[in-house]
Design a protein around this motif. Sequence first.
Motif, PDB file in Angstrom:
ATOM      1  N   ALA A 195       0.819  -1.212   0.000  1.00 17.97           N
ATOM      2  CA  ALA A 195       0.000   0.000   0.000  1.00 17.97           C
ATOM      3  C   ALA A 195       0.857   1.267   0.000  1.00 17.97           C
ATOM      4  CB  ALA A 195      -0.925  -0.003   1.215  1.00 17.97           C
ATOM      5  N   VAL A 196       2.018   1.216   0.666  1.00 18.64           N
ATOM      6  CA  VAL A 196       2.892   2.390   0.704  1.00 18.64           C
ATOM      7  C   VAL A 196       3.321   2.792  -0.700  1.00 18.64           C
ATOM      8  CG1 VAL A 196       5.122   3.253   1.500  1.00 18.64           C
ATOM      9  CG2 VAL A 196       3.725   1.885   3.015  1.00 18.64           C
ATOM     10  N   ASN A 197       3.592   1.805  -1.544  1.00 16.69           N
ATOM     11  CA  ASN A 197       4.004   2.084  -2.917  1.00 16.69           C
ATOM     12  C   ASN A 197       2.912   2.824  -3.675  1.00 16.69           C
ATOM     13  OD1 ASN A 197       5.901   0.356  -1.902  1.00 16.69           O
ATOM     14  ND2 ASN A 197       5.685  -1.198  -3.467  1.00 16.69           N
ATOM     15  N   VAL A 198       1.688   2.373  -3.487  1.00 19.52           N
ATOM     16  CA  VAL A 198       0.551   2.991  -4.163  1.00 19.52           C
ATOM     17  C   VAL A 198       0.364   4.434  -3.697  1.00 19.52           C
ATOM     18  CG1 VAL A 198      -1.919   2.807  -4.595  1.00 19.52           C
ATOM     19  CG2 VAL A 198      -0.548   0.742  -4.384  1.00 19.52           C
ATOM     20  N   ILE A 199       0.480   4.629  -2.392  1.00 18.47           N
ATOM     21  CA  ILE A 199       0.357   5.978  -1.837  1.00 18.47           C
ATOM     22  C   ILE A 199       1.451   6.878  -2.403  1.00 18.47           C
ATOM     23  CG2 ILE A 199       0.544   7.336   0.288  1.00 18.47           C
ATOM     24  CD1 ILE A 199      -0.693   4.956   1.769  1.00 18.47           C
ATOM     25  N   ALA A 200       2.669   6.354  -2.484  1.00 16.22           N
ATOM     26  CA  ALA A 200       3.804   7.153  -2.942  1.00 16.22           C
ATOM     27  C   ALA A 200       3.633   7.611  -4.378  1.00 16.22           C
ATOM     28  CB  ALA A 200       5.088   6.351  -2.805  1.00 16.22           C
ATOM     29  N   ILE A 201       3.141   6.732  -5.241  1.00 15.27           N
ATOM     30  CA  ILE A 201       2.936   7.101  -6.644  1.00 15.27           C
ATOM     31  C   ILE A 201       2.009   8.313  -6.737  1.00 15.27           C
ATOM     32  CG2 ILE A 201       1.838   6.355  -8.805  1.00 15.27           C
ATOM     33  CD1 ILE A 201       2.935   3.558  -8.251  1.00 15.27           C
ATOM     34  N   THR A 202       0.970   8.297  -5.920  1.00 19.12           N
ATOM     35  CA  THR A 202       0.026   9.416  -5.912  1.00 19.12           C
ATOM     36  C   THR A 202       0.677  10.694  -5.398  1.00 19.12           C
ATOM     37  OG1 THR A 202      -1.820   7.909  -5.576  1.00 19.12           O
ATOM     38  CG2 THR A 202      -2.191  10.216  -5.026  1.00 19.12           C
ATOM     39  N   TYR A 203       1.461  10.581  -4.319  1.00 19.53           N
ATOM     40  CA  TYR A 203       2.099  11.767  -3.757  1.00 19.53           C
ATOM     41  C   TYR A 203       3.130  12.368  -4.707  1.00 19.53           C
ATOM     42  CZ  TYR A 203      -0.018  10.770   0.773  1.00 19.53           C
ATOM     43  OH  TYR A 203      -0.914  10.570   1.786  1.00 19.53           O
ATOM     44  N   ILE A 204       3.881  11.493  -5.380  1.00 17.93           N
ATOM     45  CA  ILE A 204       4.854  12.005  -6.346  1.00 17.93           C
ATOM     46  C   ILE A 204       4.140  12.751  -7.463  1.00 17.93           C
ATOM     47  CG2 ILE A 204       6.582  11.322  -8.064  1.00 17.93           C
ATOM     48  CD1 ILE A 204       7.314   8.989  -6.188  1.00 17.93           C
ATOM     49  N   GLN A 205       2.984  12.236  -7.862  1.00 24.73           N
ATOM     50  CA  GLN A 205       2.206  12.910  -8.911  1.00 24.73           C
ATOM     51  C   GLN A 205       1.624  14.219  -8.403  1.00 24.73           C
ATOM     52  OE1 GLN A 205      -0.910  10.474 -10.522  1.00 24.73           O
ATOM     53  NE2 GLN A 205      -1.725  12.077 -11.817  1.00 24.73           N
ATOM     54  N   ASN A 206       1.066  14.204  -7.187  1.00 21.91           N
ATOM     55  CA  ASN A 206       0.400  15.393  -6.650  1.00 21.91           C
ATOM     56  C   ASN A 206       1.373  16.473  -6.202  1.00 21.91           C
ATOM     57  OD1 ASN A 206      -2.120  14.277  -7.056  1.00 21.91           O
ATOM     58  ND2 ASN A 206      -2.404  13.618  -4.942  1.00 21.91           N
TER      59      ASN A 206
END
Length: 467
Positions: A195-206
């Motif tokens: 789940a951390v990986n998924v969250i990180a992808i979003t944060y890097i995008q945002n």
Amino acid sequence: MKQQNRTLKNNIGLVLAVLVLIAMYLVPTSELLTAAGRNSLGLLVAVIIALLTSALPTGVLCMLIIPLTYILGCVESATGGLAGFQNQSVFFMLASFGLTCAVTKVPLSKRLMRWIITHFGRSTSAVMLAIMACCALLSAIVSNIAACSAFIPLVLGFLDIFEDEEEKKRTGRAMMIGLPVASMLGGMLTPAGGAVNVIAITYIQNLADFNVGFLEWMAIFAPIAFILFPIAFILIKKIYKPAEISADEIQNYVGKLDIPEKFTNAELRVTVIVLTMLVCWVLGTWVSYFNIMIVAMVGVGIMMLPRVGVFSWGDFLKEANWTAFFMLGTLVGLTGLLRSNGVVAWLSSILDLSGLAVNATVFALGLAVIGFLLLIIMPVGPTLVSAFAAPMAAIGIAVGINPAILICVLVMCATCCFLFPIDTVPLLTFGYGYYTMSDMPKSTAIIQVLLSIVTALWIPFIIGVLF
């Protein structure tokens, strides 16, 4: 109805969260920090406090936060609070539960381990290496918890070979510490690893305005995992000294794994579907149709089709962590507001660190060390990333460091939370009594130091190449 037993920590956390929501109105607004931005930041801080103290059940907290984004003026419309659930990462995580369900339904992990032991397993150390390698590989496509859980019964079965209790305890200590370390290192390999990986992808995008595809993710994190895995194995072996047994005894263990000689139809279907998904994810780097979420949802959907799939919708409902689904959607929505409402820009301006000549490698090393120390008192990986992604992005912008570098460092720390057995993954093996709280850091502290160094050297370089 039975009421939840509340602790002093729960009550203090709830009071602090409410006080933050009240105190945020005392913060003056400006051209940069609008009322919407101020309230978005205050709401995120309150949510983090509530999560860390378990002030409310996570699902209840999310149900309240979504309408609060509108009530507090963080979004312009009532549906704006649901924006986080429109993000592909939320449904990618949901689909990943289906992958876990499929892999655990068939004996693929046992078969892979038998193949490695048959070809390379001539000693206890070789068996331990095989178990750790298989666990790491499985963890690349399912959650760390599921991967670690799948191999615990195999380790317990292997330990039954030992008649001497001291040898059994010593070997069990090494293997039970090696399992969570392997699963967490393997969890970095692909975006599907946790789940951390998924969250990180979003944060890097945002927060950094970069889209991280499947291959980009692997380019960033896979080298770190590949470098540290053999080092971790050697350290664990040298420090805990598992007892050696004969090759004949190992082969007897392999014979007891109860694996069908031939691949079952279900195994073949899972293998073909998962391999096809991996190929599509790689192609998604160049072909937009192979979007990471679309591929995951189509693959999992196929696995549930009558006469084609290997598990049912009911199985999926049991496997899916709906609390995590609601938490991720809520946190993604909140962090998105930090950018859209100008909070990141405001934090960058008030930090005023632009005059500092900060080297990205040195900064990344310091952040990695601090991140691991924070995880001692806050052993929740997703929360670490959620709490510090926005401030780190703001600091990065202020000092001229790509924010994606700092977010990726946080991800590495959150993924490898194994200094002490206080994270969920190491707790799985800690409960079997083969090692104590003080045993684990004898090896994991060294591993985390080396992780910090390798990360600080690699991530600034590869981020510069990719973005």
